[in-house]
Design a protein around this motif. Structure first.
Motif, PDB file in Angstrom:
ATOM      1  N   LEU A  13     -19.053 -18.160  55.983  1.00  0.00           N
ATOM      2  CA  LEU A  13     -20.518 -18.292  56.041  1.00  0.00           C
ATOM      3  C   LEU A  13     -21.239 -16.955  56.090  1.00  0.00           C
ATOM      4  O   LEU A  13     -22.429 -16.901  56.377  1.00  0.00           O
ATOM      5  CB  LEU A  13     -20.908 -19.121  57.272  1.00  0.00           C
ATOM      6  N   VAL A  14     -20.508 -15.857  55.798  1.00  0.00           N
ATOM      7  CA  VAL A  14     -21.133 -14.537  55.956  1.00  0.00           C
ATOM      8  C   VAL A  14     -22.240 -14.298  54.933  1.00  0.00           C
ATOM      9  O   VAL A  14     -23.155 -13.505  55.169  1.00  0.00           O
ATOM     10  CB  VAL A  14     -20.068 -13.428  55.855  1.00  0.00           C
ATOM     11  N   ASP A  15     -22.172 -14.971  53.787  1.00  0.00           N
ATOM     12  CA  ASP A  15     -23.194 -14.772  52.745  1.00  0.00           C
ATOM     13  C   ASP A  15     -24.209 -15.907  52.681  1.00  0.00           C
ATOM     14  O   ASP A  15     -25.106 -15.890  51.842  1.00  0.00           O
ATOM     15  CB  ASP A  15     -22.523 -14.643  51.370  1.00  0.00           C
ATOM     16  N   SER A  16     -24.072 -16.890  53.535  1.00  0.00           N
ATOM     17  CA  SER A  16     -24.931 -18.075  53.434  1.00  0.00           C
ATOM     18  C   SER A  16     -26.293 -17.884  54.074  1.00  0.00           C
ATOM     19  O   SER A  16     -27.247 -18.578  53.723  1.00  0.00           O
ATOM     20  CB  SER A  16     -24.241 -19.276  54.093  1.00  0.00           C
ATOM     21  N   GLY A  17     -26.389 -16.967  55.037  1.00  0.00           N
ATOM     22  CA  GLY A  17     -27.650 -16.797  55.749  1.00  0.00           C
ATOM     23  C   GLY A  17     -27.764 -17.635  56.992  1.00  0.00           C
ATOM     24  O   GLY A  17     -28.776 -17.554  57.708  1.00  0.00           O
ATOM     25  N   LEU A  18     -26.771 -18.480  57.283  1.00  0.00           N
ATOM     26  CA  LEU A  18     -26.785 -19.277  58.503  1.00  0.00           C
ATOM     27  C   LEU A  18     -26.386 -18.413  59.690  1.00  0.00           C
ATOM     28  O   LEU A  18     -25.508 -17.541  59.576  1.00  0.00           O
ATOM     29  CB  LEU A  18     -25.819 -20.459  58.377  1.00  0.00           C
ATOM     30  N   THR A  19     -27.013 -18.650  60.826  1.00  0.00           N
ATOM     31  CA  THR A  19     -26.710 -17.893  62.037  1.00  0.00           C
ATOM     32  C   THR A  19     -25.851 -18.719  62.980  1.00  0.00           C
ATOM     33  O   THR A  19     -25.704 -19.936  62.815  1.00  0.00           O
ATOM     34  CB  THR A  19     -28.015 -17.487  62.745  1.00  0.00           C
ATOM     35  N   ARG A  20     -25.287 -18.018  63.972  1.00  0.00           N
ATOM     36  CA  ARG A  20     -24.422 -18.705  64.944  1.00  0.00           C
ATOM     37  C   ARG A  20     -25.215 -19.734  65.746  1.00  0.00           C
ATOM     38  O   ARG A  20     -24.713 -20.814  66.060  1.00  0.00           O
ATOM     39  CB  ARG A  20     -23.804 -17.673  65.907  1.00  0.00           C
ATOM     40  N   GLU A  21     -26.490 -19.436  66.049  1.00  0.00           N
ATOM     41  CA  GLU A  21     -27.318 -20.386  66.782  1.00  0.00           C
ATOM     42  C   GLU A  21     -27.585 -21.633  65.951  1.00  0.00           C
ATOM     43  O   GLU A  21     -27.633 -22.754  66.477  1.00  0.00           O
ATOM     44  CB  GLU A  21     -28.631 -19.731  67.202  1.00  0.00           C
ATOM     45  N   GLU A  22     -27.747 -21.434  64.655  1.00  0.00           N
ATOM     46  CA  GLU A  22     -27.999 -22.588  63.789  1.00  0.00           C
ATOM     47  C   GLU A  22     -26.768 -23.482  63.679  1.00  0.00           C
ATOM     48  O   GLU A  22     -26.897 -24.695  63.493  1.00  0.00           O
ATOM     49  CB  GLU A  22     -28.441 -22.115  62.402  1.00  0.00           C
ATOM     50  N   LEU A  23     -25.586 -22.892  63.775  1.00  0.00           N
ATOM     51  CA  LEU A  23     -24.368 -23.710  63.737  1.00  0.00           C
ATOM     52  C   LEU A  23     -24.337 -24.679  64.923  1.00  0.00           C
ATOM     53  O   LEU A  23     -23.923 -25.836  64.781  1.00  0.00           O
ATOM     54  CB  LEU A  23     -23.131 -22.818  63.748  1.00  0.00           C
ATOM     55  N   THR A  24     -24.751 -24.197  66.085  1.00  0.00           N
ATOM     56  CA  THR A  24     -24.800 -25.084  67.257  1.00  0.00           C
ATOM     57  C   THR A  24     -25.763 -26.243  67.013  1.00  0.00           C
ATOM     58  O   THR A  24     -25.468 -27.407  67.344  1.00  0.00           O
ATOM     59  CB  THR A  24     -25.236 -24.279  68.484  1.00  0.00           C
TER      60      THR A  24
END
Length: 847
Positions: free
Chosen positions: A806-817
């Protein structure tokens, strides 16, 4: 058929570069000391490659944008004549050959003189006629009201009492009326002597007439001498004589009845005069300022009213032009009055008509223009013969407009480029392009070079149409297309920058500029929110009304003072602006599907069309791989819900998810969701983890081939490889490792058990990857609690994060939660508890 070789060649080139990339990647991995870091290293390499490609193309496109916009908007600046009016001629210039040249100045002067002498075409304004007739009827009705107070006239038979006598008896003074009564009492004496007698001695005679009359004048009254003058009045003597004659013909009782009628007529006449006086005090413009119309008989008054109406109708039919001298109008009224009404009523009729008549002719703009054009077309141009060798301009002389026209005709005017103006315009354009790039980056609009090229082409359409000489340019179409393709931010930015740039070098009506920009901004703001062609068509109507309405309001607020004819022109121009907005909107709607195909664009409407279950690929997916189709629907539900919560493109997620596994149709039974509980071919037939992994990986490449064959947009195609990224096919990888332990001659290369990628390049494809990874695990849960399901989903998402998918997707760790919580909530909605209904016993069980 012609496009097949092209696509084959393109596919060969892509395969070649893919193989080279894999070779370079493996060489790079062989140098990596730590296993498992290959994914972390590969992403930066691809980013650098893309960045280099863009860095080479962006300056070129930037230069193209600046040069093309400057060239189109500044076309007058690079072709300006070097020799100008009121400048000194640098040399003597002679005519190179004999010819005739039009003297435009003299021709124009003749045309102006002809247009000034031309009498405009006039037409009758029916609204003015209605207003005049309404006012005339009001005045006649007022006269009827006054006459009704006086009563009917004549009030007695004219054979017994003439009209002249009745008119006198009704209107004479009270003193004359008293004298007349005394004269009737003693008709056998001399009238003057009778008037001097003491009236008290004659009271019995008067009583015999039974008249309701005021007391008679006493003999000693100072008016006795004045009463003698009444016998000098012909009307008085005639009235007395006719009344005496009537008494001789009839009885005294009939005379008494006649005198009663006369008295009533006098009272009514007095009331009418009082009412007339009151009207004069209220209305200074009342035409009944004299009482002559009360002396008209009822028949004459009816004729007078009819004659007045006929005269007004004739005069209005002929027409009264504005500025007509009053004397001419007065003569026309007198001519009409002479033949249509009684002589006594002519002064009143003339005054009444002059009070209501006003100019009822207005200028007919269309006919006037046509007639003027015919006259001007008939004026021949003033031609001047220039012979070979004639001096056009001598060195040191001041260049006039005529000299410049002759030089233009011979093409002897030297042209030059206004570098200062072009640099100024180019700087403004350069600044506008920089502002556009800043907005693009600020709002994170991921534009390709083809997208920027399309934006440039749409932007160029507006000044190009303006250079053709029409103010009805492509504002509405540009705003609608930009808003539909790229959203409101870029659309409004382009329209706003055009509003600033266009007036710099082009002659454009400022009100027309603002009206067009208003339609473009409305289209930019609303187009991206619409989800059907019908809504876009209604938006075109709204844009048209906006352009026309803004133009009309701006003209009313800031335009010149309006006359009725000028207001008609403004309304017509506003209608043309509205019509142009509608036409360009229709053109944009017609071009939209072709531009979508040509530039590989997706709009909400196209995405909705692609997500229709009636699409050929989706029909095949539902029939050939029903398990995969059900899996796709659940993944779509998970991904859409997450996309909505995170503010992503929901339509793109929906359409991309529906197509992300179409490659599984190449071998449906190779995927467990389609086996329907049957034997697994990987365990019974293949029994080779390397071949099984190749079959599993193949659904990506075959899915891409199917998507290209059906010409799906690249943004939809991206979901097919990116939803798997470079994840490991763990099941068969572990099988291979077990086989290696049993047979040391075998070796395992992890790259053979990983998808080829690329990893997700957008938030939308990243969400679909996570939804696809969690779908099977969530479906397998039956009696798990919310906490257990959430823990499992978090573990899956954490594994994808740690695997650098997911390094190029723009999603953050907070959004994964947050995504994990959303997935579990959707799972709960699909797997909620139901009421346990009691089992019904059959008849045999009951027995």
């Amino acid at each position: 058929m012609k496009t097949q070789p092209f696509f084959q060649s393109l596919s060969q080139h892509l395969s070649y570069w893919r193989r080279r990339y894999q070779v370079l990647n493996r060489l790079y991995l062989s140098k990596s000391p730590v296993e498992g870091r290959h994914q972390t290293q590969r992403a930066p390499i691809s980013k650098v490659a893309v960045g280099c490609t863009n860095s080479k193309r962006s300056p070129i496109l930037f230069a193209i944008a600046v040069l093309s916009l400057t060239g189109v908007m500044g076309q007058k600046l690079y072709n300006q004549p070097k020799l100008k009016i009121n400048t000194i001629a640098p040399e003597t210039i002679r005519a190179p050959h004999t010819t005739q040249i039009e003297n435009k100045k003299k021709t124009e002067a003749q045309r102006k003189a002809a247009s000034k002498s031309f009498v405009p075409v006039l037409m009758v304004d029916e609204s003015v006629n209605e207003q005049i007739n309404r006012k005339l009827q009001q005045l006649l009705e007022r006269g009827n009201q006054i006459r009704s107070a006086a009563g009917s006239f004549p009030f007695f038979d004219t054979l017994a009492l003439s009209l002249r006598s009745q008119r006198y008896l009704r209107s004479c003074a009270d003193s004359e009326w008293q004298a007349l009564l005394l004269a009737l009492e003693r008709p056998d004496r001399q009238k003057l002597g009778m008037l001097t007698q003491n009236p008290t001695t004659e009271r019995s005679s008067t009583n015999s007439l039974s008249l309701r009359q005021p007391p008679l004048l006493p003999a000693s009254s100072p008016q006795d001498a004045k009463s003698a003058e009444f016998f000098q009045n012909a009307d008085f003597m005639q009235a007395v004589a006719e009344l005496e004659a009537y008494r001789l013909k009839t009885s005294g009782q009939n005379l008494s009845s006649l005198l009663t009628k006369i008295l009533k007529a006098r009272q009514g006449y007095a009331q009418a005069r009082t009412k007339l006086s009151q009207l004069l005090n209220k209305d200074s413009e009342i035409v009944y300022e004299t009482i002559s119309f009360l002396d008209l008989s009822d028949e004459d008054w009816a004729k007078t009213q009819m004659g007045i109406q006929q005269s007004a109708e004739r005069i209005l039919t002929q027409g009264i032009p504005p500025g007509l001298p009053f004397s001419i109008l007065q003569n026309a009224v007198s001519v009409q009055v002479q033949t249509l009404m009684p002589k006594e009523a002519k002064p009143l009729a003339t005054k009444l008509l002059l009070a209501v008549l006003e100019p009822n002719l207005t200028k007919d703009e269309e006919q006037t223009k046509l007639q003027t054009a015919k006259i001007l077309a008939g004026i021949k141009p003033v031609m001047v013969t220039m012979r070979k060798g004639d001096v056009i301009i001598r060195k040191g002389d001041l260049i006039t407009a005529w000299n410049l026209d002759v030089l233009e005709h011979y093409r002897l005017v030297q042209r030059e480029i206004n570098w200062q103006g072009l640099l100024y315009l180019g700087g403004a354009v350069c600044g506008a392009v920089i502002i556009f790039a800043t907005v693009e980056r600020r709002f994170k609009c991921r534009l390709r070079q083809s997208d920027r090229l399309l934006v440039l082409l749409l932007t160029l359409s507006t000044p190009l149409v303006l250079t053709l000489g029409t103010p009805y340019t492509t504002w509405s179409g540009v705003g609608l297309l930009l808003g539909s393709f790229y959203g409101a931010n870029l659309g409004v930015t382009v329209v706003g920058l055009l509003v600033v740039l266009l007036p710099i070098s082009l002659e454009i009506n400022k009100i027309g500029l603002l009206a067009g920009a208003a339609g473009g901004i409305l289209g930019s703001c609303m187009a991206h929110r619409l989800r059907s062609r019908e809504e876009l068509a209604l938006l075109g109507v709204a844009i048209a009304l906006t352009e026309g309405g803004v133009y009309l309001v701006m003209q009313l607020l800031f335009g010149a003072a309006f006359s009725p004819s000028l207001l008609y022109v403004v309304l017509k121009e506003a209608g043309f602006f509205a019509l142009s907005g509608l036409v360009w909107s229709i053109v944009a709607l017609g071009l939209s599907p072709y531009l979508e195909k040509l530039f590989d664009l997706v709009t909400p409407i196209r995405l909705a069309e692609l997500a229709s279950p009636n699409r050929p690929l989706l029909k095949r997916l539902a029939t050939e791989t029903p398990g995969t189709f059900q899996h796709t629907l659940f993944v779509s539900t998970l991904a859409e819900t997450a996309a909505k919560q995170l503010g992503c493109n929901i339509e793109l997620v929906r359409a991309g998810t529906l197509y992300h596994d179409i490659g599984k149709m190449h071998d449906p039974l190779a995927f467990i969701e389609n086996q329907m509980g049957g034997p697994n071919k990987h365990d019974t037939e293949i029994k080779d983890p390397w071949k099984s992994a190749e079959i599993i990986k193949k659904h990506v490449s075959i899915g891409l081939a199917m998507a290209r064959k059906h010409r799906l947009p690249s943004s939809i195609q991206a979901f097919i490889p990116e939803h798997q990224g470079t994840m490991q096919i763990a099941y068969f990888y572990h099988q291979a490792q077990q086989m290696v332990k049993e047979d040391p001659s075998l070796s395992v290369d992890e790259a053979d058990f990983r998808y080829d990628g690329p990893i997700p390049q957008s938030r939308e494809t990243g969400i679909v990857m996570l939804a696809d990874s969690c779908e099977a695990a969530l479906r397998s849960l039956k009696e798990a609690t919310y906490e257990q399901a959430l823990a499992m989903v978090n573990n899956i998402l954490r594994a994808r994060w740690q695997d650098n998918q997911l390094v190029d997707s723009g999603l953050t760790r907070e959004e994964l939660t947050k995504i994990a919580e959303i997935f579990v909530e959707v799972w709960q909605q699909f797997h909620h508890k139901r009421i346990a209904y009691p089992k019904l016993k059959t008849g045999s069980e009951k027995s």
